[in-house]
Enzyme design. Structure first.
Site, PDB file in Angstrom:
ATOM      1  N   GLY A 118       0.756  -1.155  -0.042  1.00 11.16           N
ATOM      2  CA  GLY A 118      -0.039   0.022   0.104  1.00 11.16           C
ATOM      3  C   GLY A 118       0.680   1.115  -0.061  1.00 11.16           C
ATOM      4  N   GLN A 153       3.077  10.010   1.185  1.00  6.93           N
ATOM      5  CA  GLN A 153       4.324   9.300   1.167  1.00  6.93           C
ATOM      6  C   GLN A 153       5.106   9.586  -0.032  1.00  6.93           C
ATOM      7  OE1 GLN A 153       2.387   5.260   2.209  1.00  6.93           O
ATOM      8  NE2 GLN A 153       4.576   4.935   3.298  1.00  6.93           N
ATOM      9  N   CYS A 213       6.210  -0.098   7.512  1.00  6.66           N
ATOM     10  CA  CYS A 213       5.738   1.072   6.700  1.00  6.66           C
ATOM     11  C   CYS A 213       6.899   1.442   5.705  1.00  6.66           C
ATOM     12  CB  CYS A 213       5.277   2.031   7.760  1.00  6.66           C
ATOM     13  SG  CYS A 213       4.943   3.530   6.840  1.00  6.66           S
ATOM     14  N   LEU A 214       6.570   1.931   4.760  1.00  2.00           N
ATOM     15  CA  LEU A 214       7.746   2.084   3.692  1.00  2.00           C
ATOM     16  C   LEU A 214       8.425   3.485   4.063  1.00  2.00           C
ATOM     17  CD1 LEU A 214       6.152   1.267   0.190  1.00  2.00           C
ATOM     18  CD2 LEU A 214       7.780  -0.058   1.300  1.00  2.00           C
ATOM     19  N   HIS A 274      -4.212   1.182   7.699  1.00  2.00           N
ATOM     20  CA  HIS A 274      -2.887   1.679   7.688  1.00  2.00           C
ATOM     21  C   HIS A 274      -2.716   2.925   6.552  1.00  2.00           C
ATOM     22  CE1 HIS A 274       1.716   1.230   7.951  1.00  2.00           C
ATOM     23  NE2 HIS A 274       1.468   1.960   6.742  1.00  2.00           N
ATOM     24  N   GLU A 275      -3.363   2.685   5.504  1.00  2.00           N
ATOM     25  CA  GLU A 275      -3.390   3.672   4.512  1.00  2.00           C
ATOM     26  C   GLU A 275      -4.114   4.981   4.800  1.00  2.00           C
ATOM     27  OE1 GLU A 275      -0.734   3.476   2.549  1.00  2.00           O
ATOM     28  OE2 GLU A 275      -0.521   1.591   3.118  1.00  2.00           O
ATOM     29  N   HIS A 292      -2.550   6.975   7.164  1.00  3.85           N
ATOM     30  CA  HIS A 292      -1.589   8.086   6.437  1.00  3.85           C
ATOM     31  C   HIS A 292      -2.256   9.313   6.001  1.00  3.85           C
ATOM     32  CE1 HIS A 292       2.582   6.154   6.225  1.00  3.85           C
ATOM     33  NE2 HIS A 292       2.021   5.001   5.735  1.00  3.85           N
TER      34      HIS A 292
HETATM   35 NI    NI Z   1       2.902   3.192   5.864  1.00  2.00          NI
END
Ligand code: NI
Length: 170
Positions: free
Chosen positions: A46, A51, A93-94, A135-136, A139
């Site tokens: 995701g 991000q 998380c990226l 999660h997204e 964000h």
């Molecule tokens: Ni993330």
């Protein structure tokens, strides 16, 4: 399409609430295509627009991440309208590379939003999809997984993460 740079904690854009989309123009289409490519390249399951430094309420999710796009979701202005159950699971998380932590999330969620052309969509997810949706959408609200852990764990994270960044010369 292009692979974009993924913003890392503590970049300010990650902690700001994103702005709802009201123009479904070519600029939005390009952003979405670039986000999809960036997610698959990472690889991740995701990605939220902030991000990649764009503070718009847009996210892409593919919990299979196979690059076949069969399980790809593009979410514009998503909102969680129903949550059910709860489970604890390890999450990463990226934007916080190298860090994972156990987060409690709802088991099942229902999300309403728009597709990339502005048409209403509804997604019901459980398991990993439910977790990715939460999660997204977090964000997009400027919330990171470290905002979902206890204060003591968070202080520990900040010290450790800051130290590792110094060590890696970032
Ligand atoms: Ni993330």
């Amino acid at each position: 399409m292009a692979v974009l740079e993924i913003k890392k904690y503590p970049d300010k854009v990650l902690s700001e609430k994103t702005t709802p989309v009201n123009e479904f123009d070519s600029e939005l289409q390009k952003l979405i295509d670039d986000m999809i490519e960036t997610m698959y390249a990472a690889p991740g399951i995701g990605l939220a627009a902030n991000q990649v430094g764009v503070s718009k309420r847009v996210a892409v999710i593919d919990v299979n991440a196979t690059d076949e796009k069969s399980s790809l979701f593009v979410l514009v202005n998503p909102e969680i309208v129903h949550k059910e159950g709860a489970n604890d699971s390890e999450e990463g998380c990226l934007s916080i590379p190298g860090y994972t932590t156990v987060i409690k999330r709802a088991d099942e969620v229902k999300v309403e939003g728009l597709d990339r052309h502005g048409r209403p969509i509804e997604i019901e997810g459980s398991g990993l999809l439910a977790r990715a949706l939460q999660h997204e959408i977090d964000h997009l609200d400027g919330v990171l997984l470290i905002d979902r852990i206890g204060r003591i764990k968070r202080e520990f994270f900040k010290k450790r993460y800051a130290k590792e960044k110094i060590l890696s010369g970032e």
